[in-house]
Design an enzyme around this catalytic site. Structure first.
Site, PDB file in Angstrom:
ATOM      1  N   SER A 170      76.078  48.936  29.175  1.00 56.63           N
ATOM      2  CA  SER A 170      76.706  50.018  28.415  1.00 56.63           C
ATOM      3  C   SER A 170      75.790  50.627  27.362  1.00 56.63           C
ATOM      4  O   SER A 170      76.251  51.112  26.332  1.00 56.63           O
ATOM      5  CB  SER A 170      78.006  49.530  27.746  1.00 56.63           C
ATOM      6  N   ASN A 200      75.309  47.976  38.065  1.00 57.39           N
ATOM      7  CA  ASN A 200      76.414  47.360  37.329  1.00 57.39           C
ATOM      8  C   ASN A 200      77.363  46.691  38.317  1.00 57.39           C
ATOM      9  O   ASN A 200      77.951  47.364  39.162  1.00 57.39           O
ATOM     10  CB  ASN A 200      77.166  48.415  36.530  1.00 57.39           C
ATOM     11  N   ARG A 247      67.563  64.071  36.937  1.00 59.44           N
ATOM     12  CA  ARG A 247      69.004  64.121  36.735  1.00 59.44           C
ATOM     13  C   ARG A 247      69.580  62.714  36.866  1.00 59.44           C
ATOM     14  O   ARG A 247      69.158  61.937  37.730  1.00 59.44           O
ATOM     15  CB  ARG A 247      69.634  65.055  37.772  1.00 59.44           C
ATOM     16  N   GLU A 248      70.541  62.382  36.006  1.00 59.38           N
ATOM     17  CA  GLU A 248      71.173  61.063  36.054  1.00 59.38           C
ATOM     18  C   GLU A 248      72.321  61.097  37.051  1.00 59.38           C
ATOM     19  O   GLU A 248      73.305  61.813  36.853  1.00 59.38           O
ATOM     20  CB  GLU A 248      71.678  60.660  34.671  1.00 59.38           C
ATOM     21  N   GLU A 280      61.725  62.128  34.148  1.00 56.83           N
ATOM     22  CA  GLU A 280      62.283  63.474  34.093  1.00 56.83           C
ATOM     23  C   GLU A 280      63.130  63.684  35.338  1.00 56.83           C
ATOM     24  O   GLU A 280      62.605  63.869  36.435  1.00 56.83           O
ATOM     25  CB  GLU A 280      61.150  64.506  34.035  1.00 56.83           C
ATOM     26  N   GLU A 331      80.606  44.100  24.737  1.00 61.66           N
ATOM     27  CA  GLU A 331      81.472  45.039  25.447  1.00 61.66           C
ATOM     28  C   GLU A 331      82.923  44.551  25.512  1.00 61.66           C
ATOM     29  O   GLU A 331      83.677  44.936  26.395  1.00 61.66           O
ATOM     30  CB  GLU A 331      80.908  45.285  26.844  1.00 61.66           C
ATOM     31  N   SER A 351      85.865  56.394  33.292  1.00 62.83           N
ATOM     32  CA  SER A 351      84.740  55.681  33.910  1.00 62.83           C
ATOM     33  C   SER A 351      84.335  56.290  35.248  1.00 62.83           C
ATOM     34  O   SER A 351      85.181  56.722  36.039  1.00 62.83           O
ATOM     35  CB  SER A 351      85.096  54.204  34.109  1.00 62.83           C
TER      36      SER A 351
END
EC number: 6.3.2.4
Length: 353
Positions: free
Chosen positions: A179, A305, A215-216, A213, A16, A314
């Site tokens: 990432s 993170n 939603r993020e 399954e 990264e 971001s």
């Protein structure tokens, strides 16, 4: 007013590296030069620490023959900086291994320089997806079912056995990467073999997880002893998977819904899980908690993170901005939090007689 000298540490011996440089560029533009003197330190891909005069732009100093090579000294700042430069705080704008995983934090502890972000312990634990999930499970926080494989086991992995336990689709991930580097979505045996080989290119430990399954959703957390929790934001990937390209190089790779379109009760539940995760993993300063929100309202933590991306697209700074903490204020608060923690820990005794 006495200025603080801020060391902006960027680059790194990591996959990264380029993302770090973009994040550092964004941070450099908002650091108030009336409040801070800024010292730029580039870590090359080979791991060399380099400093060149000037603080106007982020550059790859590995190609600059005039750049000074730096070394970390116990209780002695960084050797190689000009004699009149004393760093008050380091902002380690490093993502992934050799930066976000506790290694640099350990060096800065030895040098006795305050630094932004989580301490050695939580940085290391949060970087390791397997250890993160083991600890969260102990606190009753939901995580996806997974199976860990180590390097010496890679030739003995049985697809049919893994499929029976986790179902399809599934995700194959290097344990210590960020990432979405080396992460693959698997739908059949051929793609599983390819995904396993790819993941083992980046780490000696690989985790295979069942697909959830849902939603993020992501939440930003800011603070030490009394953390501030942002509104949740939703990521809607264009191809169903929030890849490296979607995060950093393809502006159309994912839609970001900030705040996420959820009811007030769900907002509180997501914030509560994010805060509990932050505290369970002993985080300080900052972290972004990534979760899945399922149809039945259940919440699963995907990863944490400890130095999330700070680029112009971001999620971490965007979520806090919508929550009332602007980009410049965010950077100021992170620096203040670093100084406060260092002063608290400096007051601890190391003598037992």
């Amino acid at each position: 007013m006495t200025k603080l000298n801020i060391g902006l540490l960027y680059g790194g011996k990591s996959t990264e590296h380029e993302v770090s440089m973009r994040s550092a560029e964004s941070i450099l533009t908002v650091l108030d030069k009336d409040k801070y003197d800024i010292t730029l330190i580039h870590i090359s891909k080979e791991g060399k620490w380099l400093h060149a005069p000037g603080n106007e732009r982020i550059a790859d100093l590995s190609v600059d023959e005039t750049a000074n090579k730096l070394t970390v000294r116990p209780s002695g700042q960084l050797a190689g900086l000009p004699a009149d430069v004393k760093l008050d705080v380091i902002l380690p704008v490093l993502h992934g291994t050799f930066g976000e995983d506790g290694t640099v934090q350990g060096l800065l502890e030895i040098a006795e320089i305050p630094y932004v972000g989580c301490n050695i312990r939580s940085s290391a634990v949060c970087m390791d997806k397997d250890m993160t999930k083991r600890l969260l499970k102990l606190e009753g926080i939901g995580v996806a079912e997974g199976i860990l494989f180590k390097h010496h086991e890679k030739d003995d992995v049985d697809f049919a056995e893994v499929k029976q336990k986790l179902g399809l689709p599934m995700f194959v991930k290097p344990v210590n990467q960020g990432s979405s580097v080396g992460v693959s979505k698997v739908t059949d045996e051929d793609s599983f073999s390819e995904a396993l080989a790819l993941a083992f290119k980046y780490d000696t430990k690989v985790i295979v997880e069942s697909a959830l399954e849902g939603r993020e959703v992501e939440v930003s957390v800011l603070g030490n002893s009394n953390p501030f929790v942002s509104v949740p934001g939703e990521i809607i990937p264009d191809d169903g998977f929030y890849s490296y390209e979607s995060k950093y190089t393809d502006e159309n790779g994912a839609a970001l819904e900030i705040p996420a379109k959820v009811d007030e009760e769900t907002v509180k539940n997501l914030q509560d899980v994010a805060l509990k995760t932050f505290e369970t993993l002993d985080c300080e300063g900052m972290a972004r908690v990534d979760m899945f929100l399922c149809v039945d309202g259940s919440i699963y933590v995907n990863e944490v993170n400890t130095f999330p991306g700070f680029t112009s697209i971001s999620m971490y700074p965007k979520l806090l901005e919508v929550s009332g903490v602007g980009y410049r204020e965010l950077v100021d608060r992170l620096i203040t939090l670093a100084v406060e923690r260092h002063e608290l820990e400096a007051g601890l005794t190391t003598d037992f007689t």
